[in-house]
Design an enzyme around this catalytic site. Structure first.
Site, short mmCIF file in Angstrom:
data_model
loop_
_atom_site.label_atom_id
_atom_site.label_comp_id
_atom_site.label_asym_id
_atom_site.label_seq_id
_atom_site.Cartn_x
_atom_site.Cartn_y
_atom_site.Cartn_z
N GLN A 205 58.98 61.82 -58.89
CA GLN A 205 59.30 63.29 -58.48
C GLN A 205 59.32 64.39 -58.88
O GLN A 205 58.95 65.74 -58.47
CB GLN A 205 60.68 63.01 -58.76
CG GLN A 205 61.82 61.92 -58.32
CD GLN A 205 61.94 61.16 -60.02
OE1 GLN A 205 61.19 60.70 -60.12
NE2 GLN A 205 62.80 60.66 -59.72
N ASP B 287 70.93 63.43 -66.92
CA ASP B 287 72.33 62.65 -66.21
C ASP B 287 73.63 62.93 -66.63
O ASP B 287 74.25 62.53 -65.50
CB ASP B 287 71.66 60.97 -65.47
CG ASP B 287 70.27 61.41 -64.42
OD1 ASP B 287 69.56 61.83 -64.63
OD2 ASP B 287 71.00 61.58 -63.06
O1 MRU Z 1 66.23 59.33 -60.04
P1 MRU Z 1 66.24 60.96 -60.00
O2 MRU Z 1 65.54 61.41 -59.42
O3 MRU Z 1 68.00 60.93 -59.27
O4 MRU Z 1 66.48 61.65 -61.28
C1 MRU Z 1 66.59 62.74 -61.69
C2 MRU Z 1 66.61 63.06 -62.73
O5 MRU Z 1 66.60 62.59 -63.79
C3 MRU Z 1 66.54 64.85 -63.48
O6 MRU Z 1 66.09 65.36 -64.25
C4 MRU Z 1 68.23 65.06 -63.32
O7 MRU Z 1 69.36 64.38 -62.29
C5 MRU Z 1 68.61 65.84 -63.75
S1 MRU Z 1 68.72 67.13 -62.20
C6 MRU Z 1 69.00 68.42 -62.62
#
Ligand code: MRU
Length: 364
Positions: free
Chosen positions: A203, A244
């Site tokens: 990501q 999260d």
């Molecule tokens: O697995 P993902 O891409 O959904 O994980 C996203 C993250 O860990 C982000 O850092 C988190 O959701 C914060 S988003 C503002």
């Protein structure tokens, strides 16, 4: 935010003769292809969340809210709402925003007569999205103060390390961890971002680098393992990540690898470099029912294929997926980790910046 000079959010409703649909930026295609996908019903929304066409805690919440609206469009009965809510909440377990948004939709809809639910469902989902944008803008303002302070002291480029994608793609707009960075860049401060690639889904490399590039923010992608080394060398002034789920005691659950960044930041003071570690978090990401991140937060375990396969663009321009593991290799793929409150300098919220042990001073 701008994509090729055009204003976009990550999710929005669309009306057609056949009823309403939801449009999303398909994040599985970025950075090489910018594509809008249409989501027509609840099963499609659940699939979009599971496969990470939409991802990032606040955006998952917004998507789940629209998922409820799509479910009501099919059948607004109590029974169907309860079943749909259950399926949505199960689609990804770690980000608390998903449960928060679904619960908010149920609280709003269940007291209404069935025939009044559809219009209210679309309106409430839109409100959740608009509120997300405002929360993130406020996070940007408070985080900007922190960056300004460091900039004032050091009078040079401020290097901020981030992990995963907690930018506008992870929210409805503006982002959480990247909101202060956009605010600083827009205010003319000289900021540079170290972007951890974030294996296995990349990501950082695919999404954070793309959106920072679209906005013209200077950045450099690093391998996940390079963060500690850069901190030892004094090349990182602060770390800002998203989350999260944050417990009432200030434990921060975020993308796998966040904990290692926090450990390195904490240790950097032994070499005379103070690297503060911040999590940027809107209030729907705080789980006030939990006080122990290790014991209580469910860590999503994702498919082994995410580690075994990588996709990217070949020299001839085609997108290809390749296997990088010996056949039959056993794989473990925990998607998140918990950084204990003691390693966290501060939590940047829409209400201001709080030390983790003072989070309960927030208005609820
Ligand atoms: O697995 P993902 O891409 O959904 O994980 C996203 C993250 O860990 C982000 O850092 C988190 O959701 C914060 S988003 C503002």
């Amino acid at each position: 935010m701008l994509v090729n000079q055009q204003q976009y959010r990550t999710i929005w409703p669309n009306s057609s003769a056949a009823g309403r649909t939801v449009e999303i930026i398909d994040q599985t295609k970025l950075p090489h292809v910018f594509e809008i996908a249409q989501v027509r019903d609840l099963p499609q929304m659940i699939m979009a969340i599971k496969t990470m066409q939409v991802r990032g805690a606040p955006l998952i919440g917004a998507a789940a809210a629209y998922g409820v609206a799509l479910a009501v469009q099919q059948d607004g009965s109590d029974h169907h709402l309860a079943e749909s809510a259950k399926l949505l909440i199960q689609s990804r377990p770690t980000a608390v925003n998903l449960r928060w948004a679904v619960q908010r939709m149920l609280n709003r809809l269940l007291p209404l007569p069935v025939e009044d639910r559809l219009q209210t469902a679309w309106a409430e989902a839109a409100l959740i999205c608009d509120e997300d944008v405002l929360l993130n803008q406020a996070i940007g303002t408070h985080g900007l103060d922190l960056i300004r302070e460091v900039h004032y002291k050091k009078s040079r480029t401020i290097n901020i390390l981030t992990h995963c994608n907690a930018g506008w793609l992870a929210t409805v707009d503006f982002g959480t961890a990247l909101a202060p960075i956009y605010a600083a860049h827009n205010a003319g401060l000289d900021v540079h971002v170290w972007v951890g690639e974030t294996r296995p889904r990349n990501q950082g490399a695919s999404l954070t680098a793309w959106e920072l590039g679209q906005h013209g923010v200077p950045h450099t992608v690093i391998s996940d393992n390079a963060g500690g080394h850069l901190m030892q060398q004094g090349k990182v002034d602060m770390v800002i990540v998203g989350a999260d789920r944050v417990t009432a005691s200030g434990d921060v659950c975020n993308k796998i690898g966040t904990y290692l960044k926090a450990l390195a930041a904490f240790d950097s003071s032994t070499l005379g470099h103070q690297v503060p570690f911040y999590a940027a978090v809107p209030s729907p990401t705080i789980d006030w029912t939990m006080t122990d991140g290790f014991q209580q937060i469910e860590i999503e375990e994702r498919d082994a294929e995410e580690l075994a396969w990588m996709s990217g663009k070949l020299a001839n321009g085609t997108i290809a997926t390749v296997n990088i593991l010996p056949q039959g290799t056993k794989v473990a793929n925990p998607a998140f980790d918990v950084t204990p409150a003691r390693l966290v300098t501060g939590i940047i919220t829409e209400q201001g910046v709080f030390a983790p042990h003072q989070l309960n001073r927030m208005k609820r």
